[in-house]
Write an enzyme that holds these catalytic residues in place. Sequence first.
Site, mmCIF file in Angstrom:
data_model
loop_
_atom_site.group_PDB
_atom_site.id
_atom_site.type_symbol
_atom_site.label_atom_id
_atom_site.label_comp_id
_atom_site.label_asym_id
_atom_site.label_seq_id
_atom_site.Cartn_x
_atom_site.Cartn_y
_atom_site.Cartn_z
ATOM 1 N N SER A 173 4.040 0.898 2.678
ATOM 2 C CA SER A 173 3.019 1.568 3.500
ATOM 3 C C SER A 173 2.119 0.622 4.288
ATOM 4 C CB SER A 173 2.129 2.445 2.622
ATOM 5 O OG SER A 173 2.727 3.690 2.436
ATOM 6 N N LYS B 254 2.369 0.943 7.867
ATOM 7 C CA LYS B 254 1.692 2.025 8.596
ATOM 8 C C LYS B 254 0.557 1.482 9.475
ATOM 9 C CE LYS B 254 2.809 5.465 5.040
ATOM 10 N NZ LYS B 254 2.381 6.043 3.758
ATOM 11 N N TYR C 33 11.028 5.020 10.648
ATOM 12 C CA TYR C 33 9.942 4.892 9.659
ATOM 13 C C TYR C 33 10.410 4.082 8.445
ATOM 14 C CZ TYR C 33 6.921 6.429 5.804
ATOM 15 O OH TYR C 33 6.114 6.463 4.692
ATOM 16 N N TYR D 64 -4.878 5.608 -0.143
ATOM 17 C CA TYR D 64 -4.481 6.983 -0.490
ATOM 18 C C TYR D 64 -5.673 7.747 -1.091
ATOM 19 C CZ TYR D 64 -0.233 4.155 -0.549
ATOM 20 O OH TYR D 64 0.730 3.248 -0.253
ATOM 21 N N VAL E 209 3.677 0.804 -1.802
ATOM 22 C CA VAL E 209 4.272 0.973 -3.130
ATOM 23 C C VAL E 209 5.182 -0.194 -3.539
ATOM 24 C CG1 VAL E 209 4.068 3.490 -3.311
ATOM 25 C CG2 VAL E 209 6.115 2.490 -2.274
HETATM 26 N N1 GLN Z 1 8.301 4.180 2.391
HETATM 27 C C1 GLN Z 1 7.466 4.792 1.405
HETATM 28 C C2 GLN Z 1 7.615 6.300 1.465
HETATM 29 O O1 GLN Z 1 7.772 6.805 2.522
HETATM 30 C C3 GLN Z 1 6.064 4.363 1.643
HETATM 31 C C4 GLN Z 1 5.121 4.929 0.633
HETATM 32 C C5 GLN Z 1 4.013 4.013 0.238
HETATM 33 O O2 GLN Z 1 4.065 2.783 0.254
HETATM 34 N N2 GLN Z 1 2.994 4.637 -0.262
HETATM 35 O O3 GLN Z 1 7.606 7.001 0.491
#
Ligand code: GLN
Length: 317
Positions: free
Chosen positions: A64, A67, A189, A241, A259
């Site tokens: 993430s 992002k 993505y 989050y 994650v």
């Molecule tokens: N690629 C992961 C997902 O889409 C990213 C989630 C994350 O790092 N929180 O579930």
Amino acid sequence: METMQQWVESLERRARARLGIGRVADYIPALAEQDPDRFGIALCSNQGAIYHAGEAQTPFSIQSIAKVLLLTLALRVQGDALWTRVGRNPSGMPFNSLAQLEAEGGKPRNPFINAGAIAVTDRLVGAFATPSKHLRDVARRLSGNPKIHIDENVQASEWQHRARNAAMAYLMQAFGHLDNDVDTVLQTYFSCCALSMSCVDLARAFNFLAAEGHALSLGERFVSPDLARRINALLFTCGMYDAAGDFAYRTGLPAKSGVGGGIVAIVPGRFSICAWSPALDERGNSVAAQHVLELLADDLGRWSRAIPSDSMTIMNI
Ligand code: GLN
């Protein structure tokens, strides 16, 4: 007074006490293979000096954290028009929740939950011929490391286990909030989340957020000072989050976690940091990486109280 390098080493030593707590992400099988006890930290000063300790040069899946790059590129291309597709408020929900997206008419709360990042990716798919390669090249240039690559094993694993993310994308499409082919958007993505970078790479790459948009490795501004400030605001309110408020309370720092176990944090005007350890708490944030950032924030607070503000250079940063 200890040097910056000694300080970073002492942070790493102290935070090691938290290794062994938490669990590696297993909903993406390729990530489940990670050793939970790995740990590294790197700090990049606004002058370009790097201080690191532990496994700071080992590449890991940025997940993430990508992002933030997706958002930055989309804002550079689209400007404020992006905000018709995604909001700017904390979600208070897990990063992969579907309930809120349905209730709010297919407009994700913010760009750092999965639905929001998928909506942002959709804008990039419309703007670039090969958006994931473009993002990889931006990561290479910002970090000064031409070897950064997309881990195809992680990408394939995410694609294979895409059901939840696909559900979000189709829901947004049903609401008329996704313009491009769902599979193309998801592939893009996942490729971006599957970028493999080290703590040193990430601390360097995100230094522009500590330096009012100026990217050291580019030798020029990457975003305007206003945009850097706004992206930091989103990191502060939405980057961790549904634990964003708690982490903000504990550290006072804008940050983004993934994650894969990485967390990038920003001390505006001074330096950028990346800490990494794969074992996560129940909200998907690395236990040891959060802890080391909390120790760092505590030390910074103590120092600024102890040292008159006009002699902060004593900290050598
Ligand atoms: N690629 C992961 C997902 O889409 C990213 C989630 C994350 O790092 N929180 O579930």
